[in-house]
Scaffold this motif. Structure first.
Motif, short mmCIF file in Angstrom:
data_model
loop_
_atom_site.label_atom_id
_atom_site.label_comp_id
_atom_site.label_asym_id
_atom_site.label_seq_id
_atom_site.Cartn_x
_atom_site.Cartn_y
_atom_site.Cartn_z
N PRO A 90 0.82 -1.22 0.00
CA PRO A 90 0.00 0.00 0.00
C PRO A 90 0.86 1.26 0.00
O PRO A 90 1.89 1.33 0.67
N LEU A 91 0.44 2.22 -0.82
CA LEU A 91 1.08 3.52 -0.98
C LEU A 91 2.40 3.47 -1.74
O LEU A 91 3.10 4.48 -1.85
N SER A 92 2.77 2.27 -2.27
CA SER A 92 3.92 2.22 -3.17
C SER A 92 3.51 2.80 -4.51
O SER A 92 2.33 3.02 -4.80
N ARG A 124 -1.59 13.66 -2.96
CA ARG A 124 -0.51 14.37 -2.30
C ARG A 124 0.68 13.45 -2.05
O ARG A 124 1.85 13.85 -2.20
N VAL A 125 0.39 12.22 -1.65
CA VAL A 125 1.46 11.24 -1.45
C VAL A 125 2.23 11.04 -2.74
O VAL A 125 3.48 11.01 -2.76
N MET A 126 1.52 10.87 -3.85
CA MET A 126 2.17 10.64 -5.13
C MET A 126 3.01 11.85 -5.53
O MET A 126 4.14 11.70 -6.03
N MET A 127 2.51 13.07 -5.34
CA MET A 127 3.25 14.27 -5.68
C MET A 127 4.49 14.43 -4.82
O MET A 127 5.56 14.84 -5.31
N ASP A 128 4.38 14.11 -3.55
CA ASP A 128 5.54 14.21 -2.68
C ASP A 128 6.61 13.18 -3.05
O ASP A 128 7.81 13.47 -2.98
#
Length: 334
Positions: A90-92, A124-128
């Motif tokens: 998750p979140l990878s 936001r996670v992907m952009m960071d």
């Protein structure tokens, strides 16, 4: 009454009934009275009864295929495979690619505060992650001259202008060196308007670099603008070189080297660029000199030979980097 006369019909009827009983499953028998010369049936050897052929059951339907398995066995084999296929963390980045659109659709279909916020948090996670990669990439590139493109071609205006100046100087020297050993074969027609505008460009090339122009008229007539009035008539050279359109330009180096440049009108910059490229491919100038004429600094190129890096090396980033660096040091410039 005569007993023999009465018993004879009775005996005959019994024999007939017996005969009918024996052959009731076969084809109808011929009457004794119609074929009496054959005698009674017990004097003959009767043929074996015909066996009824039962329809064969298709073997393909009864036999089980060698590789086939009962459905339960097949399902049992597939289930472990499905379980061993590891789901992305998750979140990878892989997980985000697979699931971000799902959260977007969910927020569009049901725009509750939770669904909308969940999508924007994942975005936001992907952009960071992308920003973190960008910073790391800039540092890696600036630390390695083989990856830093500004080493090959500067981006700063003053440095780019200097690179262009150096390129023009080297190109002029190369063009004059080529002109000393090669000329331009120019095929034209008197009624070709593109030939009329190409002629002044070739005159400029002749005056600037010293190229000798060899004009050849396909229709035997001069151009109306007066350029290259001292021409030769075509005697089959155009067909031999595959000329289909005019103007047609060829770089010709005596005694036998002829390199095509174009079949169509070119600007002065295009003509000189093609002359330099044709000279490099023909071996009249070296690759380093040609690269300098393009405003690019001569640097090693990453051109590893096919099969020079093993699959095991590609599994380790450090080993892969070292292998590519070795190929760059051993490689040659174009």
């Amino acid at each position: 009454m005569n007993r023999n006369a009465i018993s004879l019909p009775i005996i005959m009827s019994l024999f007939l009934k017996a005969s009918l009983a024996v052959g009731k499953d076969d084809a109808p028998e011929v009457s004794y009275f119609a074929d009496k010369q054959r005698g009674w049936f017990w004097y003959e050897v009767l043929p074996d009864p015909v066996k009824k052929i039962q329809p064969e059951i298709q073997v393909d339907q009864e036999k089980t295929k060698p590789d086939s398995k009962p459905p339960r066995v097949v399902e049992a084999d597939i289930a472990p495979q499905a379980q061993t296929a590891a789901e992305p963390q998750p979140l990878s980045s892989v997980w985000l690619k697979q699931n971000l659109e799902h959260y977007l659709n969910q927020a569009i279909d049901d725009p509750s505060p939770e669904n909308v916020a969940a999508f924007y948090y994942l975005q936001r996670v992907m952009m960071d992650k992308a920003e973190r990669f960008t910073h790391a990439a800039r540092y890696v590139v600036m630390s390695d001259p083989q990856l830093d493109e500004t080493v090959r071609r500067p981006l700063a205006t003053y440095a780019a202008n200097e690179a262009n100046h150096q390129a023009s100087v080297v190109a002029e020297q190369a063009l004059k060196a080529i002109a000393a050993q090669a000329g331009i074969l120019f095929f034209f027609r008197s009624d070709c308007p593109y030939c009329h505008v190409q002629a002044p460009i070739l005159a400029m090339l002749e005056n600037a670099y010293g190229f000798k122009i060899y004009p050849v008229s396909l229709d035997g007539l001069p151009m109306p603008n007066g350029f290259f009035s001292q021409f030769k008539r075509d005697n089959g050279q155009a067909a031999m070189l595959g000329v289909e359109q005019t103007p047609a330009l060829f770089l010709m180096k005596p005694p036998k080297q002829i390199v095509p440049l174009a079949q169509g009108a070119l600007s002065l910059e295009e003509v000189t660029g093609r002359i330099l490229l044709a000279a490099k491919e023909a071996g009249w100038i070296d690759a380093t000199q040609y690269q300098t004429t393009q405003g690019i600094r001569n640097t090693p190129m990453l051109l590893p030979a096919a099969g020079s890096i093993s699959p095991a090396v590609t599994q380790d980033p450090l080993s892969l980097i070292q292998a590519l660096q070795r190929s760059a040091h051993l490689g040659s410039t174009p």
